[in-house]
Design an enzyme around this catalytic site. Structure first.
Site, PDB file in Angstrom:
ATOM      1  N   ALA A  73       0.814  -1.217   0.000  1.00  0.00           N
ATOM      2  CA  ALA A  73       0.000   0.000   0.000  1.00  0.00           C
ATOM      3  C   ALA A  73       0.850   1.271   0.000  1.00  0.00           C
ATOM      4  O   ALA A  73       0.466   2.278  -0.597  1.00  0.00           O
ATOM      5  CB  ALA A  73      -0.946  -0.009   1.194  1.00  0.00           C
ATOM      6  N   ASN A 153      -6.513   2.437  10.532  1.00  0.00           N
ATOM      7  CA  ASN A 153      -5.702   1.367  11.110  1.00  0.00           C
ATOM      8  C   ASN A 153      -5.629   1.401  12.628  1.00  0.00           C
ATOM      9  O   ASN A 153      -5.161   0.451  13.243  1.00  0.00           O
ATOM     10  CB  ASN A 153      -4.289   1.409  10.522  1.00  0.00           C
ATOM     11  N   SER A 201      -2.966  -3.913   0.219  1.00  0.00           N
ATOM     12  CA  SER A 201      -1.728  -4.515   0.686  1.00  0.00           C
ATOM     13  C   SER A 201      -1.980  -5.966   1.085  1.00  0.00           C
ATOM     14  O   SER A 201      -2.849  -6.237   1.929  1.00  0.00           O
ATOM     15  CB  SER A 201      -1.254  -3.721   1.903  1.00  0.00           C
ATOM     16  N   CYS A 330       6.519   5.493  21.557  1.00  0.00           N
ATOM     17  CA  CYS A 330       7.484   5.808  22.603  1.00  0.00           C
ATOM     18  C   CYS A 330       8.741   6.393  21.976  1.00  0.00           C
ATOM     19  O   CYS A 330       9.428   5.711  21.226  1.00  0.00           O
ATOM     20  CB  CYS A 330       7.843   4.557  23.386  1.00  0.00           C
TER      21      CYS A 330
END
Ligand SMILES: Cc1ncc(COP(=O)(O)O)c(C=O)c1O
Length: 386
Positions: A73, A153, A201, A330
């Site tokens: 994708a 997503n 994808s 993070c």
């Protein structure tokens, strides 16, 4: 290391054994190059690629001639967005997108903006939707393209593509759609939504990594794309390079399976997701579900949960036996809330205590019960420790 329960289907999926089986001959004896025109190795490979093209087209309600194979994708998005804008910006110099797109759309568009195109970035509503009314407010006769993903997503929002397609068509613009998360999970119909360009994808729906496809409309409002790479002229010159035949065959088989089983699988996965949510809610008061409340407008396998008064990084570390994803990135030890959660207005403190759970084809009820137990136990413990 102890085996973890896999609940990260948005990140990637296992290869379906049927997909692997379909691929194997093309990694073994049938290894030909589909561009070889003078012998049967080449012809066999070419036939397999064309069969796969028809299977991909079948899933999307497209014609085989409108499908181009790519590496995934990210590449399909780049070929679409950068390919359309490699021509000098003329009267139509405006592009519209939304702030919750994947980086594979946002980053090319930011570059295109620097190259002189006007970019409007819409903010979705608190459930992640872009409404037809919101699009209508910013689209005009200068808009060349609208790029809105089919499904998100992180929070699973399935966009109202038919309605957005209508508005885009009325304005004479092109609709590009990143369907990486939606294809194979919910209906994606390029005709019904009037889509001009669409990316899928393989590894998001049980085909291998490194293979995907681009749909480019050939009927009606035609799309002019300048290729990003030059080479041997494969895929009508739009994506040159020797074709990844085993991967393409796998993608085709994954599309065939998805088309056949989509409704049944969506129902099964959706029920497991609802079971997971019900279990967590029963054990823990005060859980926020991010994304659409209406499960009919959300990816069946998506569950993004935020837990008040829980340290997000401690949560993901303590849940080491669950392969899930955090709602934060993070950086240098500091948890930073995801831009998607920020965009839908999730307060920072809640956003960094978020778990993104992704269920899929091979998730079992036993795994869901196990996950419920572990999440409930861990959240309670972490809340007590504060
Ligand atoms: C919405 C969306 N678009 C694009 C991509 C990138 O896809 P690929 O890994 O095939 O390049 C992803 C993968 O995380 C995604 O979720």
């Amino acid at each position: 290391m102890k085996k973890q329960v896999y609940l990260d289907y948005h990140a990637t999926t296992p290869v379906d054994p049927r997909v692997l089986e379909a691929m194997l001959p093309y990694l073994e004896g049938s290894f030909g190059n589909p561009s070889s025109k003078t012998h049967s190795y080449g012809w066999t490979a070419r036939e397999a690629v064309e069969d796969a093209r028809a299977q991909v087209a079948g899933l999307l309600n497209a014609s085989p001639g409108e499908i181009y194979f790519t590496a995934g994708a990210t590449e399909s998005n780049n070929i679409s967005l950068r390919g359309v804008t490699r021509q000098p910006a003329g009267e139509r110099n405006h592009i519209i997108t939304q702030s919750t797109e994947h980086h594979a759309v946002l980053d090319p568009l930011r570059k295109i903006e620097k190259e002189g195109w006007r970019l409007t970035v819409l903010n979705p509503d608190p459930e992640g939707f872009i409404t037809a009314a919101a699009l209508r407010e910013v689209i005009d006769e200068h808009t060349l393209m609208v790029s809105i993903m089919a499904a998100n997503n992180e929070i699973g929002t399935v966009q109202p593509l038919r309605e957005l397609g209508e508005v885009t068509k009325e304005a004479g613009a092109l609709l590009h759609c990143d369907a990486a998360q939606a294809a194979g999970k919910v209906e994606v119909d390029v005709e019904a939504a009037g889509i001009s360009l669409l990316s899928i994808s393989g590894h998001k729906f049980c085909a291998p990594k490194g293979v995907g496809a681009l749909y480019k409309r050939k009927r009606g409002n035609r799309v002019r794309l300048e290729p990003l790479a030059l080479g041997g002229g494969q895929e009508e010159g739009l994506r040159p390079g020797t074709l990844n035949v085993p991967g393409i065959v796998g993608l085709g088989e994954a599309c065939r399976i998805a088309r056949e089983d989509l409704e049944e699988e969506a129902a099964r996965v959706g029920q497991l997701r609802d079971l997971l949510l019900a279990g967590v809610r029963e054990g823990i008061p005060d859980v926020t579900v991010n994304g659409p409340a209406d499960t009919a407008r959300k990816l069946p396998g998506n569950l993004s949960l935020s837990f008040r008064s829980v340290d997000g990084s401690a949560l993901i570390v303590s849940l080491g036996d669950l392969a899930a994803s955090a709602g934060s990135a993070c950086t240098a030890g500091n948890a930073e809330a995801s831009y998607v959660l920020k965009a839908i207005g999730t307060p920072g403190e809640l956003a960094i205590s978020t778990l993104r759970l992704g269920l899929g084809r091979f998730t079992t009820e036993d795994e869901v019960h196990y996950a419920v137990g572990r999440i409930v136990e861990t959240v309670k413990k972490l809340r007590m420790g504060r």
